[in-house]
Motif scaffolding. Structure first.
Motif, PDB file in Angstrom:
ATOM      1  N   ASP A  98      15.492   1.432  -2.297  1.00  0.00           N
ATOM      2  CA  ASP A  98      14.796   0.576  -3.293  1.00  0.00           C
ATOM      3  C   ASP A  98      15.011  -0.861  -3.033  1.00  0.00           C
ATOM      4  N   THR A 136       4.916  -5.985   1.935  1.00  0.00           N
ATOM      5  CA  THR A 136       5.234  -4.614   1.571  1.00  0.00           C
ATOM      6  C   THR A 136       4.608  -3.811   2.537  1.00  0.00           C
ATOM      7  N   GLY A 175       4.205  -0.196  -4.121  1.00  0.00           N
ATOM      8  CA  GLY A 175       5.012  -0.555  -5.229  1.00  0.00           C
ATOM      9  C   GLY A 175       6.352   0.194  -6.048  1.00  0.00           C
ATOM     10  N   SER A 176       6.324   1.295  -5.809  1.00  0.00           N
ATOM     11  CA  SER A 176       7.029   2.383  -6.271  1.00  0.00           C
ATOM     12  C   SER A 176       8.596   2.142  -5.733  1.00  0.00           C
ATOM     13  N   ILE A 217       9.859  -0.984  -5.037  1.00  0.00           N
ATOM     14  CA  ILE A 217      10.200  -2.450  -5.508  1.00  0.00           C
ATOM     15  C   ILE A 217      10.626  -2.201  -7.021  1.00  0.00           C
ATOM     16  N   LYS A 218      11.727  -2.306  -7.206  1.00  0.00           N
ATOM     17  CA  LYS A 218      12.316  -2.257  -8.483  1.00  0.00           C
ATOM     18  C   LYS A 218      12.216  -3.446  -9.388  1.00  0.00           C
ATOM     19  N   GLU A 241       5.061  -6.737 -16.628  1.00  0.00           N
ATOM     20  CA  GLU A 241       4.740  -5.868 -15.505  1.00  0.00           C
ATOM     21  C   GLU A 241       3.615  -6.269 -15.153  1.00  0.00           C
ATOM     22  N   LYS A 249       3.031  -0.135 -11.358  1.00  0.00           N
ATOM     23  CA  LYS A 249       3.597  -1.135 -12.005  1.00  0.00           C
ATOM     24  C   LYS A 249       4.854  -1.787 -11.903  1.00  0.00           C
ATOM     25  N   ILE A 250       5.118  -3.042 -11.415  1.00  0.00           N
ATOM     26  CA  ILE A 250       6.567  -3.547 -11.179  1.00  0.00           C
ATOM     27  C   ILE A 250       6.992  -4.711 -12.216  1.00  0.00           C
TER      28      ILE A 250
END
Length: 502
Positions: free
Chosen positions: A3, A63, A70-71, A73-74, A225, A234-235
């Protein structure tokens, strides 16, 4: 898969995105410059939609370069050019005017009038700032007074104001979230940094409706988010701080009397002064360093107008070097300046002198003076000016500086860093990750989502690349400081009126 944290660094000339891993190391970067607009002398603007489009595209590019979506990126952390002012329509999201940039001087005459009206002490006591067109407040007033229909729409609650961080959060959340963080709020000249509230008296003074203002949040918390299509998922947007504040945090200057200096075109020094507001007696600014977990930290800020820019002048103005990087070699070819001192007051003298009408001065020239002596004197001027600001900070805070943490382009110059250490008689430390502004934003975001468990954990990640310790003859250094003061005196007296009989 691993992550990461995505830091968005929205600067004055470019938008950047940097992805950091759990060790605080850079994994991917992307950068795009955008248009500088100069409608007339002293005016500087940006197109808010171009700020957004460049920032969104570099976020996607950084990215994609890593092959992640996106998943992984925390959280997203945002750091930004401070004070730059955007006013937009709440319904359409369209700006009513270009962004008025921090450097813009169009409201200088109005600021002079406020000073004449005796408002200086009021503004300083509430905001920690001096009255200046640099800050957002008078820029908002200008937009309301000069854009057709803007004041009526603002009074009806139809317009929103934000610094660049607010604008980016608004765009990433498609208008669901209108917030700023306390560091950016502290640079508007509208925010009381003692009560940590928008100040009704200052809003009245500048005739700005409160309904325009964003909600003020901490520097590290989940604001909302992303709802745009840039990322697959969504981040959370979880960290915001103005660029200099983010750099102070990125340098882990988390204890009282810790100081960082960013050596860029100009230099920005921030000193952590702890959890109590201290009003400066030396024309420094008091500002909010950050607020995390309900705890606020304050800082002194001092800036030097001409830092690295003096090297650009040697290149473009004098033509004694072809590339900025050549200055170290040229300066190192002589053992001292042979009594030459260079005060680069091209745009006046900043803290702690504040003489806007001063101009650049070179003193001590002789037949033996060469381009190398002038180059060395130019480099030394950056260190002398830094010393002047830091001594003012020590006096105001009643705290002694133990070390100076440094970042920015000019820190690659070992000759300058060593001289800085000699002058201050303290350690000068260059970190191994020099992208401290973006790193600070990443740390703030990561803390809010538990990517890093605590500030103490982050402290363990901070590592120095090189430490410079004081060396050289103390008597020579002392004489140099005295002669620098004489050079400053000569610069200040250049604009003095002469008696009639001379």
């Amino acid at each position: 898969m691993e992550d990461y944290i995505l830091a968005l660094d929205q600067g004055t000339t470019s938008s950047r995105a940097i992805i950091f891993d759990h060790k605080g190391q850079i994994k991917s970067t992307a950068q795009k410059e955008f248009t500088q607009i100069f409608p007339q002398s002293g005016w500087v603007e940006h197109d808010p939609n171009e700020i957004w489009s460049t920032q969104a595209s570099v976020a996607a590019e950084a990215t994609v370069k890593m092959g992640i979506n996106g998943s992984n990126i925390k959280a997203i952390g945002i750091t930004n050019q401070r004070e730059t002012t955007i006013v937009w329509d709440r319904a359409t999201g369209e700006p009513v005017y270009n962004a008025i940039v921090w450097q813009d001087r169009r409201t200088a005459a109005f600021c002079d009038q406020l000073k004449k009206d005796g408002k200086t002490d009021l503004v300083r006591a509430k905001t920690g700032l001096v009255i200046d067109s640099y800050f957002s407040g008078t820029k908002i007033k200008w937009i309301l007074d000069n854009v057709e229909g803007a004041r009526d729409r603002a009074n009806k609650g139809e317009l929103a104001f934000g610094t660049v961080d607010s604008w980016l959060v608004w765009k990433f959340t498609r208008g669901h979230v209108h917030v700023t963080d306390i560091t950016n709020a502290s640079r508007t000249m509208l925010f009381n940094i003692r009560t940590q509230q928008w100040d009704d008296e200052l809003l009245e003074l500048l005739d700005i409706p409160k309904s325009m203002l964003p909600e003020v949040k901490q520097s590290s918390e989940i604001y909302g988010e992303t709802t745009t299509t840039i990322f697959a998922s969504k981040i959370p947007i979880a960290g915001i701080a103005g660029d200099q504040h983010a750099a102070l945090f990125g340098q882990m200057c988390i204890d009282k009397a810790m100081v960082k200096n960013t050596y860029g075109t100009g230099c920005f020094m921030l000193m952590n002064i702890g959890d109590e507001f201290i009003e400066s007696k030396n024309n420094l600014l008091t500002t909010v360093a950050w607020k995390i977990n309900g705890k606020i930290q304050y800082a002194f800020e001092g800036s030097i107008f001409i830092g690295g820019a003096v090297v650009q002048w040697l290149r473009d103005g004098l033509g004694i070097i072809k590339k900025s990087a050549e200055v170290e070699k040229l300066a190192a070819s002589v053992k001292d300046t042979q009594g030459v001192y260079f005060v680069p007051a091209f745009a006046g003298l900043g803290a702690p002198y504040w003489k806007p009408d001063a101009r650049g001065t070179i003193v001590g020239l002789s037949r033996g003076t060469t381009s190398a002596h002038i180059a060395l004197a130019a480099l030394e001027s950056i260190a002398y000016q830094t010393m002047d600001v830091l001594k003012a900070m020590e006096a105001d805070a009643g705290m002694e500086i133990k070390e100076l943490r440094v970042d920015g382009g000019a820190t690659a110059n070992d000759l300058l860093m060593q001289f800085q250490s000699n002058l201050l008689n303290c350690k000068v430390i260059r970190p191994n990750v020099v992208e401290t502004t973006a790193l600070g934003a990443a740390y703030l975001a990561g803390l809010a989502v538990g990517f890093w468990g605590s500030v103490e954990e982050i402290q363990q990640l901070w590592k120095s690349e090189k430490e410079f310790v004081p060396s050289g003859d103390p008597e020579v250094i002392k004489k140099g400081i005295k002669d620098w003061k004489r050079a400053i005196h000569a610069t200040q007296s250049w604009n003095d009126e002469l008696p009639e009989n001379i």
